[in-house]
Design an enzyme around this catalytic site. Sequence first.
Site, PDB file in Angstrom:
ATOM      1  N   ASP A  15      -4.399  -8.369   9.431  1.00 15.41           N
ATOM      2  CA  ASP A  15      -3.573  -8.704   8.096  1.00 15.41           C
ATOM      3  C   ASP A  15      -3.046 -10.231   8.194  1.00 15.41           C
ATOM      4  O   ASP A  15      -2.640 -10.810   9.289  1.00 15.41           O
ATOM      5  CB  ASP A  15      -2.316  -7.846   8.187  1.00 15.41           C
ATOM      6  CG  ASP A  15      -1.714  -7.914   6.655  1.00 15.41           C
ATOM      7  OD1 ASP A  15      -1.031  -8.796   6.603  1.00 15.41           O
ATOM      8  OD2 ASP A  15      -1.788  -6.824   6.204  1.00 15.41           O
ATOM      9  N   ASP A  29      -8.585 -15.106 -11.070  1.00 11.32           N
ATOM     10  CA  ASP A  29      -8.853 -14.812 -12.308  1.00 11.32           C
ATOM     11  C   ASP A  29      -7.489 -14.578 -13.135  1.00 11.32           C
ATOM     12  O   ASP A  29      -7.579 -14.609 -14.337  1.00 11.32           O
ATOM     13  CB  ASP A  29      -9.789 -13.390 -12.821  1.00 11.32           C
ATOM     14  CG  ASP A  29      -9.126 -12.346 -12.229  1.00 11.32           C
ATOM     15  OD1 ASP A  29      -8.800 -12.461 -10.851  1.00 11.32           O
ATOM     16  OD2 ASP A  29      -9.231 -11.402 -12.913  1.00 11.32           O
ATOM     17  N   GLU A  34     -10.778 -17.743   5.945  1.00  9.75           N
ATOM     18  CA  GLU A  34     -10.850 -17.066   4.688  1.00  9.75           C
ATOM     19  C   GLU A  34     -10.196 -15.919   4.777  1.00  9.75           C
ATOM     20  O   GLU A  34     -10.213 -14.938   5.509  1.00  9.75           O
ATOM     21  CB  GLU A  34     -12.322 -16.755   4.339  1.00  9.75           C
ATOM     22  CG  GLU A  34     -12.459 -16.093   2.918  1.00  9.75           C
ATOM     23  CD  GLU A  34     -13.880 -15.574   2.588  1.00  9.75           C
ATOM     24  OE1 GLU A  34     -14.758 -15.644   3.331  1.00  9.75           O
ATOM     25  OE2 GLU A  34     -14.066 -15.217   1.470  1.00  9.75           O
ATOM     26  N   THR A  88     -17.510 -15.948  -5.308  1.00 12.31           N
ATOM     27  CA  THR A  88     -17.252 -14.542  -4.391  1.00 12.31           C
ATOM     28  C   THR A  88     -17.879 -13.517  -5.115  1.00 12.31           C
ATOM     29  O   THR A  88     -18.339 -13.689  -6.379  1.00 12.31           O
ATOM     30  CB  THR A  88     -15.736 -14.462  -4.326  1.00 12.31           C
ATOM     31  OG1 THR A  88     -15.230 -14.222  -5.482  1.00 12.31           O
ATOM     32  CG2 THR A  88     -15.102 -15.977  -3.848  1.00 12.31           C
ATOM     33  N   ASP A 121      -5.039  -9.982  -4.420  1.00 14.23           N
ATOM     34  CA  ASP A 121      -4.194  -8.892  -5.141  1.00 14.23           C
ATOM     35  C   ASP A 121      -2.843  -9.647  -5.454  1.00 14.23           C
ATOM     36  O   ASP A 121      -2.268 -10.215  -5.009  1.00 14.23           O
ATOM     37  CB  ASP A 121      -3.882  -7.604  -4.123  1.00 14.23           C
ATOM     38  CG  ASP A 121      -4.947  -7.147  -3.572  1.00 14.23           C
ATOM     39  OD1 ASP A 121      -6.045  -6.962  -4.003  1.00 14.23           O
ATOM     40  OD2 ASP A 121      -5.105  -6.945  -2.137  1.00 14.23           O
ATOM     41  N   TYR A 147     -16.228 -10.893  -6.424  1.00  9.05           N
ATOM     42  CA  TYR A 147     -15.397 -10.591  -7.516  1.00  9.05           C
ATOM     43  C   TYR A 147     -15.791 -11.633  -8.799  1.00  9.05           C
ATOM     44  O   TYR A 147     -15.844 -11.554  -9.654  1.00  9.05           O
ATOM     45  CB  TYR A 147     -14.036 -10.697  -7.310  1.00  9.05           C
ATOM     46  CG  TYR A 147     -13.284  -9.454  -6.718  1.00  9.05           C
ATOM     47  CD1 TYR A 147     -13.697  -8.716  -5.881  1.00  9.05           C
ATOM     48  CD2 TYR A 147     -12.204  -8.887  -7.601  1.00  9.05           C
ATOM     49  CE1 TYR A 147     -13.297  -7.471  -5.428  1.00  9.05           C
ATOM     50  CE2 TYR A 147     -11.773  -7.631  -7.167  1.00  9.05           C
ATOM     51  CZ  TYR A 147     -12.251  -6.898  -6.171  1.00  9.05           C
ATOM     52  OH  TYR A 147     -11.788  -5.764  -5.710  1.00  9.05           O
ATOM     53  N   GLU A 148     -15.760 -12.992  -8.251  1.00 10.74           N
ATOM     54  CA  GLU A 148     -15.905 -14.101  -9.215  1.00 10.74           C
ATOM     55  C   GLU A 148     -17.320 -14.021 -10.054  1.00 10.74           C
ATOM     56  O   GLU A 148     -17.364 -14.312 -11.221  1.00 10.74           O
ATOM     57  CB  GLU A 148     -15.867 -15.324  -8.416  1.00 10.74           C
ATOM     58  CG  GLU A 148     -15.868 -16.728  -9.185  1.00 10.74           C
ATOM     59  CD  GLU A 148     -15.834 -17.956  -8.342  1.00 10.74           C
ATOM     60  OE1 GLU A 148     -15.655 -17.565  -7.162  1.00 10.74           O
ATOM     61  OE2 GLU A 148     -15.647 -18.915  -8.867  1.00 10.74           O
TER      62      GLU A 148
END
Length: 238
Positions: free
Chosen positions: A96, A154, A44, A190, A118, A192-193
Amino acid sequence: MRMRKKPNLLPRLERCAAVLVSAPEALRGKWLCGHPACTSLALEIGCGKGGFTAALAAQEPDTLLVAVERVPDALVVAMERVCAQGLRNVLFLNSDAKLLENQFAPGEICRIFINFCDPWPKSRDAKHRLTAPSFLRSYARLLPIGGEICFKTDNRPLFEWSLLQLHAEGWRLRELTYDLHANGPVGIMTDYETKFYSQSVKIHRVVAEKTANTVCDGDPGRLRNASLADAYANQSRE
Ligand SMILES: C[S@@+](CC[C@H](N)C(=O)[O-])C[C@H]1O[C@@H](n2cnc3c(N)ncnc32)[C@H](O)[C@@H]1O
């Protein structure tokens, strides 16, 4: 993601040291060796506070899930969540996505999850998008044929731009939807979701499968349509 600085970050990270891999290069090609109960490796990228990480690991105990996050203040929350739940099939990298090929061997990963990355809306920053061709080629080298990228966002312009890149790079696209939860919640959400869902924001999702035609090597050169402006214009016409 702008994160508020976490108090006591270092001692909190140390308390979760058992799930943080400090020298991932040493595990390259042998991630599953220390996890006899696990039969496959998933990654992930940008796990944030780890709501998806913990829920996926609990749902799939035979998958070893490696969660990569470059912001320690988010990572520590994800690590504490996983430790609190006693999950044994999750490891974390404070790293990263650019460095993945130093840490994983070709074909070693079977699925890659990219959730709400992002968007980097400026054209000059397009190369940082996690679905830019240079990243896609790196993922293609890490996955076997049949391996998958599961992508959710989104952000419609980013989604359309990503579909264009995936198609041009020879990935087979499946399960494409512009409104994943149109008929009620689907799959693991998630952090955010969950917030977007509560605000009735549409979630876009696609699964991209590596095929024999997927581009793995070479320099991707100039970005195709680095600007998200066309996609923004299409969106505002809807
Ligand atoms: C918008 S947040 C989404 C977090 C989580 N996936 C979710 O949906 O709740 C994006 C996360 O990706 C991380 N991230 C962005 N670029 C990254 C990169 N190149 N490598 C590792 N993590 C990255 C950020 O630090 C941030 O925590």
